[in-house]
Write a protein that holds these residues in place. Structure first.
Motif, short mmCIF file in Angstrom:
data_model
loop_
_atom_site.label_atom_id
_atom_site.label_comp_id
_atom_site.label_asym_id
_atom_site.label_seq_id
_atom_site.Cartn_x
_atom_site.Cartn_y
_atom_site.Cartn_z
N TYR A 517 0.83 -1.20 0.00
CA TYR A 517 0.00 0.00 0.00
C TYR A 517 0.87 1.26 0.00
N ALA A 518 1.94 1.25 0.81
CA ALA A 518 2.86 2.40 0.85
C ALA A 518 3.50 2.62 -0.52
N SER A 519 3.82 1.53 -1.23
CA SER A 519 4.44 1.69 -2.55
C SER A 519 3.49 2.38 -3.52
N THR A 520 2.17 2.08 -3.42
CA THR A 520 1.21 2.75 -4.29
C THR A 520 1.07 4.23 -3.92
N ILE A 521 1.15 4.53 -2.64
CA ILE A 521 1.06 5.93 -2.21
C ILE A 521 2.27 6.72 -2.70
N PHE A 522 3.47 6.11 -2.62
CA PHE A 522 4.66 6.81 -3.12
C PHE A 522 4.58 7.00 -4.63
N ALA A 523 3.96 6.05 -5.34
CA ALA A 523 3.79 6.22 -6.79
C ALA A 523 2.87 7.40 -7.07
N HIS A 524 1.77 7.52 -6.31
CA HIS A 524 0.88 8.68 -6.46
C HIS A 524 1.60 9.97 -6.09
N GLU A 556 12.69 12.22 -5.99
CA GLU A 556 13.74 11.22 -5.83
C GLU A 556 13.52 10.38 -4.57
N LEU A 557 13.12 11.04 -3.48
CA LEU A 557 12.87 10.31 -2.24
C LEU A 557 11.66 9.38 -2.40
N ALA A 558 10.60 9.86 -3.03
CA ALA A 558 9.42 9.03 -3.23
C ALA A 558 9.75 7.81 -4.08
N SER A 559 10.55 7.99 -5.13
CA SER A 559 10.94 6.86 -6.00
C SER A 559 11.76 5.84 -5.23
N ALA A 560 12.70 6.32 -4.42
CA ALA A 560 13.55 5.41 -3.66
C ALA A 560 12.73 4.62 -2.64
N LEU A 561 11.84 5.31 -1.93
CA LEU A 561 11.02 4.62 -0.93
C LEU A 561 10.03 3.66 -1.59
N ARG A 562 9.54 4.01 -2.76
CA ARG A 562 8.64 3.10 -3.50
C ARG A 562 9.40 1.82 -3.87
N ASP A 563 10.63 1.96 -4.34
CA ASP A 563 11.43 0.77 -4.69
C ASP A 563 11.71 -0.08 -3.46
N MET A 564 12.02 0.56 -2.34
CA MET A 564 12.27 -0.20 -1.12
C MET A 564 11.02 -0.95 -0.67
N CYS A 565 9.87 -0.30 -0.78
CA CYS A 565 8.61 -0.96 -0.41
C CYS A 565 8.34 -2.16 -1.29
N SER A 566 8.53 -1.99 -2.61
CA SER A 566 8.26 -3.09 -3.55
C SER A 566 9.20 -4.26 -3.28
N ALA A 644 17.03 1.98 -5.25
CA ALA A 644 16.71 2.84 -4.11
C ALA A 644 17.97 3.42 -3.51
N ARG A 645 19.02 2.59 -3.42
CA ARG A 645 20.27 3.09 -2.86
C ARG A 645 20.85 4.22 -3.71
N THR A 646 20.78 4.06 -5.02
CA THR A 646 21.30 5.10 -5.91
C THR A 646 20.57 6.42 -5.70
N GLY A 647 19.24 6.34 -5.60
CA GLY A 647 18.47 7.56 -5.38
C GLY A 647 18.75 8.20 -4.04
N LEU A 648 18.85 7.38 -3.00
CA LEU A 648 19.12 7.91 -1.66
C LEU A 648 20.51 8.51 -1.58
#
Length: 717
Positions: A517-524, A556-566, A644-648
């Protein structure tokens, strides 16, 4: 059998005496007359008083009968006119500071400050009183009590009185963040701060000459000077640029004095026969006006008390820098990251209350004129995020002829939106200074209001388009407003989700859906931020690049956290659950847990409802994950954690101005460092069996190690 009571050669006292009578039969005969859920109360006896009479495993509320005296207690009775050595006075001052820090930790005054018996004897600590009791003694001059200890005690009590006044501004909660019950004991409410500072100055002056040859002169002077500075800090909370500068200077001075004290000689603990040891009575609550005696509390030791004070001073320093900052997004960054940390004295109840008090006087407020000042919070937020000028209402009014009947309708819509959005934005920033569990509850409740505000913003866009369809510039500005509202709403959703992990609210069986669910929120969130960015033209960003920097770093933060969630959702498929609920039961549990995700009155196709729980999509993704070859699953997880690491890492290389972390750059980078360590640790574990089909299917164990938001996986032994 030997007991602690035997050590003191006598029985220990029970509050109220020991002449109790058994009234069980009376209570049993009266009980049938009470209905279910009926509660009997007496005057000035609340439910909290009743709960305080039994042990409920909350250290701030547990109580009961008095405990036997400790072997460490004094064997001589307290005598306020007793002669004291300089090192004994120094020890009492240190212990009183420990009591003060224990009170700031949430314990009651009766367990902390009021245990110092000298504070109950302040009116008697006078020369004329002591002249009748003191004998002339060069090693124990009476001024050590009548001047030094008296001034230090007045300073302590007045500091607590000023802190209590800050607590009672309703920014923090009595019984939850602090304990404000005074037990009918005076805390120098009618004494002026200037008068007590004068006492401290006189005590320092006496020490300079009265203890000229003593090695304890400087330690005592330093402690009195520290109390004087602390008193000034509590007396001048940051309310404008001048008071903030003064408090900042005082905090720097206090930290310097604390450093001198820590590096100097320290007083030894007095012997059992010393009158100094009798200066504290841990069981004083049994003698105060209270319905149930509070449990005996062990005060922090000297080093712990100093660490707590230093952390609180750093928190006060942060609150002062906040009040001088003119960026609402910098406030958001500092308060959000600080809130996600484990509880510490940097966010003590006093510091959090001080932060909320400083918010209305922020340096950003004077930017606005009298017309927009009531709504300066939301106006500044819209300006910094999407470059929406705070003169936008005036621009819209100028586009419509005054005689047009629709003018009043637009004004009402704008005024109503400004009022609601200002209230919600102010509430959001205030909640960032609450303790994390209460913050989560308040954010959950506020999500419905933010959903409705988003709908109102969309209605405002429709109204403006209908009224002035030819004014493309103004329309594009108004179209940014719903996106900013949605951005804050999605931020609230992720805060609610991950704060639940911080307070260990979730069951392991719920983790998979929560991270999905968090990954979908970060995508939005990424989509929303990109939409705002696309509205900004080159001319706007050329004059103010801060908004563009914020949008880029947040994407960038939202993309990284979305990848970590997935990646976490995928890896959790190989973590065994202690028990398996049926799908219907599991879905019901999650819907109950995330009931805040269903805005009241939202239709299924409501375009505002981007936070809806899509169980069909979740089950489809879980099915896809479970049918992949284990080797492919590990490779995908490694790729996601690496992305995610690259973005962070890229965020750590950006300047503080770009990440809006000018107030907290080390803190923000520490937040990112924890996420980076999690990515590295998970990628390293997953690589071990990535090339072996059998090893790739090995069972994993998930534990939060480097960051409270994401687990680190390890092979099950």
């Amino acid at each position: 059998m030997n007991t602690t009571a035997d050590y003191h050669n006598g029985p220990w006292e029970i509050p109220g005496g020991d002449g109790y009578a058994d009234v069980t039969s009376i209570l049993a005969s009266a009980a049938p007359n009470l209905g279910i859920e009926d509660v009997l109360f007496m005057e000035n006896f609340t439910l909290m008083d009743a709960l305080s009479a039994i042990e409920i495993m909350d250290p701030r509320m547990d109580s009961g009968v008095a405990h036997p005296p400790s072997p460490n207690d004094a064997v001589v009775p307290f005598n306020p006119s007793a002669e004291l050595l300089p090192e004994e006075v120094c020890w009492i001052i240190d212990r009183s500071l420990a009591a003060e820090m224990a009170w700031h930790s949430g314990n009651s005054l009766a367990q902390t400050i009021f245990t110092l018996l000298y504070m109950h004897e302040l009116p008697n600590l006078q020369h004329n009183y002591f002249n009748q009791n003191f004998r002339s003694n060069r090693e124990r001059p009476e001024e050590l009590v009548t001047e030094v200890l008296r001034a230090a005690t007045y300073g302590l009590v007045k500091s607590c009185d000023l802190a209590w006044r800050e607590f009672t501004k309703n920014h923090v909660y009595d019984g939850e963040d602090f304990n404000g019950e005074k037990f009918d004991v005076s805390m120098c409410e009618n004494y002026y701060v200037s008068k007590i500072i004068e006492m401290l100055d006189e005590a320092v002056l006496w020490l300079e000459y009265g203890l000229e040859e003593s090695i304890w002169r400087d330690p005592l002077v330093q402690r009195l000077e520290l109390r004087k500075v602390l008193l000034s800090i509590f007396a001048t909370p940051p309310s404008d640029e001048k008071t903030s500068a003064k408090t900042l200077a005082n905090v720097i001075t206090a930290k310097a004095l604390l450093g001198l004290i820590r590096s100097g000689i320290q007083p030894p603990t007095p012997s059992f026969t010393s009158p100094a040891l009798a200066a504290f009575d841990p069981n004083i609550s049994s003698k105060l006006v209270s319905h149930a005696p509070l449990r005996r509390l062990e005060l922090p030791n000297r080093e712990e008390a100093w660490n707590l004070l230093e952390a609180m001073l750093e928190g006060i320093f942060e609150a002062c820098t906040l009040s001088t900052c003119d960026s609402i997004l910098s406030w958001k960054t500092l308060l959000s990251v600080r809130a996600s940390e484990p509880p510490s004295f940097r966010r003590s109840a006093y510091v959090r209350s001080l932060t909320v008090s400083a918010f209305p006087s922020s340096a950003a407020a004077p930017k606005f004129n009298s017309y927009t000042s009531p709504n300066w919070v939301v106006s500044e937020l819209l300006l910094e995020v999407a470059l929406i000028p705070y003169s936008l209402p005036t621009q819209l009014y100028n586009c419509i002829r005054a005689e047009d009947l629709s003018y009043n309708g637009l004004r009402d819509a704008l005024t109503g939106f400004q009022s609601r959005s200002s209230s919600l934005t102010t509430h959001y920033y205030s909640c960032l200074s609450h303790n994390r569990p209460r913050q989560r509850r308040n954010f959950s409740k506020a999500l419905r209001d933010w959903h409705e505000l988003h709908r109102d913003a969309l209605d405002l866009v429709k109204r403006v388009r209908a009224l002035i369809p030819q004014r493309e510039t103004e329309i594009r500005l108004v179209e940014r407003i719903p996106l900013v509202v949605l951005h804050i709403r999605l931020t609230l959703v992720t805060d609610v989700i991950f704060s639940g992990f911080e307070v260990e609210l979730y069951d392991l069986s719920e983790w998979s859906f929560l991270y999905w669910y968090a990954s979908t929120i970060f995508a939005h969130q990424h989509k929303t931020l990109l939409a705002i960015k696309n509205y900004l033209d080159e001319r706007e960003t050329a004059s103010s690049s801060g908004s563009l920097d914020y949008l880029n770093t947040q994407m960038e933060l939202a993309s990284a956290l979305r990848d970590m969630c997935s990646a976490t959702v995928s890896a959790l498929a190989r973590v065994p659950l202690p028990y398996n609920h049926p799908p219907d039961r599991q879905r019901a549990n999650i819907e109950r847990r995330l009931k805040w995700a269903h805005p009241a009155g939202a239709e299924a196709q409501d375009q505002c409802d981007v936070t809806s729980l899509d169980f069909v999509a979740y089950e489809r993704d879980v099915q896809r994950i479970s049918t992949r070859p284990p080797k492919d699953a590990r490779q995908e997880e490694i790729q996601l954690f690496t992305q995610a690491r690259t973005g962070l890492f890229g965020l750590t290389q950006r300047s503080a101005e770009e990440t809006m972390s000018t107030l907290c750059e080390p803190l923000y980078k520490g937040f990112l460092a924890g996420l980076l360590k999690t990515c590295d640790a998970n990628a390293a574990v997953l690589r071990k069996g990535a090339n072996d089909e059998r090893a790739a299917a090995d069972v994993l164990v998930a534990r939060h190690v480097h960051h409270s938001w994401f687990p680190v996986f390890s092979e099950k032994e």
